[in-house]
Scaffold this motif. Sequence first.
Motif, mmCIF file in Angstrom:
data_model
loop_
_atom_site.group_PDB
_atom_site.id
_atom_site.type_symbol
_atom_site.label_atom_id
_atom_site.label_comp_id
_atom_site.label_asym_id
_atom_site.label_seq_id
_atom_site.Cartn_x
_atom_site.Cartn_y
_atom_site.Cartn_z
ATOM 1 N N VAL A 1 -14.797 -141.207 -20.179
ATOM 2 C CA VAL A 1 -14.251 -142.517 -19.833
ATOM 3 C C VAL A 1 -14.058 -142.535 -18.328
ATOM 4 O O VAL A 1 -13.448 -141.631 -17.765
ATOM 5 C CB VAL A 1 -12.912 -142.786 -20.544
ATOM 6 C CG1 VAL A 1 -12.345 -144.130 -20.112
ATOM 7 C CG2 VAL A 1 -13.094 -142.733 -22.056
ATOM 8 N N GLY B 1 -10.422 -148.292 -17.710
ATOM 9 C CA GLY B 1 -11.413 -147.324 -18.167
ATOM 10 C C GLY B 1 -12.580 -147.968 -18.889
ATOM 11 O O GLY B 1 -12.424 -148.967 -19.597
ATOM 12 N N THR B 2 -13.737 -147.363 -18.711
ATOM 13 C CA THR B 2 -14.941 -147.810 -19.411
ATOM 14 C C THR B 2 -15.720 -146.585 -19.863
ATOM 15 O O THR B 2 -15.865 -145.621 -19.122
ATOM 16 C CB THR B 2 -15.796 -148.736 -18.511
ATOM 17 O OG1 THR B 2 -16.911 -149.239 -19.235
ATOM 18 C CG2 THR B 2 -16.274 -148.034 -17.250
ATOM 19 N N GLN B 3 -16.181 -146.606 -21.111
ATOM 20 C CA GLN B 3 -16.821 -145.430 -21.711
ATOM 21 C C GLN B 3 -18.279 -145.319 -21.263
ATOM 22 O O GLN B 3 -19.044 -146.290 -21.360
ATOM 23 C CB GLN B 3 -16.759 -145.522 -23.234
ATOM 24 C CG GLN B 3 -17.486 -144.413 -23.967
ATOM 25 C CD GLN B 3 -16.775 -143.080 -23.867
ATOM 26 O OE1 GLN B 3 -15.567 -142.996 -24.063
ATOM 27 N NE2 GLN B 3 -17.527 -142.022 -23.549
ATOM 28 N N TYR C 1 -12.652 -144.304 -14.894
ATOM 29 C CA TYR C 1 -11.559 -145.141 -14.429
ATOM 30 C C TYR C 1 -11.698 -145.406 -12.929
ATOM 31 O O TYR C 1 -12.068 -144.500 -12.174
ATOM 32 C CB TYR C 1 -10.213 -144.452 -14.650
ATOM 33 C CG TYR C 1 -9.883 -144.130 -16.073
ATOM 34 C CD1 TYR C 1 -10.295 -142.934 -16.652
ATOM 35 C CD2 TYR C 1 -9.136 -145.019 -16.844
ATOM 36 C CE1 TYR C 1 -9.979 -142.632 -17.967
ATOM 37 C CE2 TYR C 1 -8.814 -144.715 -18.156
ATOM 38 C CZ TYR C 1 -9.233 -143.520 -18.709
ATOM 39 O OH TYR C 1 -8.919 -143.231 -20.010
ATOM 40 N N ARG D 1 -12.961 -139.644 -13.956
ATOM 41 C CA ARG D 1 -13.474 -139.643 -15.325
ATOM 42 C C ARG D 1 -12.718 -138.613 -16.148
ATOM 43 O O ARG D 1 -12.200 -137.630 -15.620
ATOM 44 C CB ARG D 1 -14.974 -139.362 -15.347
ATOM 45 C CG ARG D 1 -15.371 -137.971 -14.890
ATOM 46 C CD ARG D 1 -16.891 -137.857 -14.823
ATOM 47 N NE ARG D 1 -17.321 -136.517 -14.396
ATOM 48 C CZ ARG D 1 -18.573 -136.194 -14.147
ATOM 49 N NH1 ARG D 1 -19.550 -137.106 -14.250
ATOM 50 N NH2 ARG D 1 -18.879 -134.964 -13.784
#
Length: 119
Positions: free
Chosen positions: A92, A112-114, A94, A37
């Motif tokens: 974010v 990546g995702t928030q 990953y 992250r």
Amino acid sequence: VQLQASGGGLVQAGGSLRLSCAASGRTFGSYAMNWFRQAPGKEREFVGAIIWSGGTTYYADSVKGRFTISRDNAKMTVYLQMNSLKPEDTAVYYCAAGRVGRRNEMDYWGQGTQVTVSS
């Protein structure tokens, strides 16, 4: 080869989220599937990992006891279950395939995702 991370969102402190990382394009055998992250202004940090073949898991001290990594071999998907979320977990997230925790030695990265945790 593709790693597709998903499942991020906005959650209140104390809540839960489950992130997914769907892998495709090859088998990952002895690879470690890692979660990292990165918060704004900070370096990307290791969160945890699972060895694809044997299922052994590893966690950073900051998430131990709150986060759980698992995998579904049939779906070629790795999960990061995050419970008791804190505002400092905002980042974010990953997924990456490589050796455990070796940020600069990953062979493959997802996009990546928030994750945002409100207080």
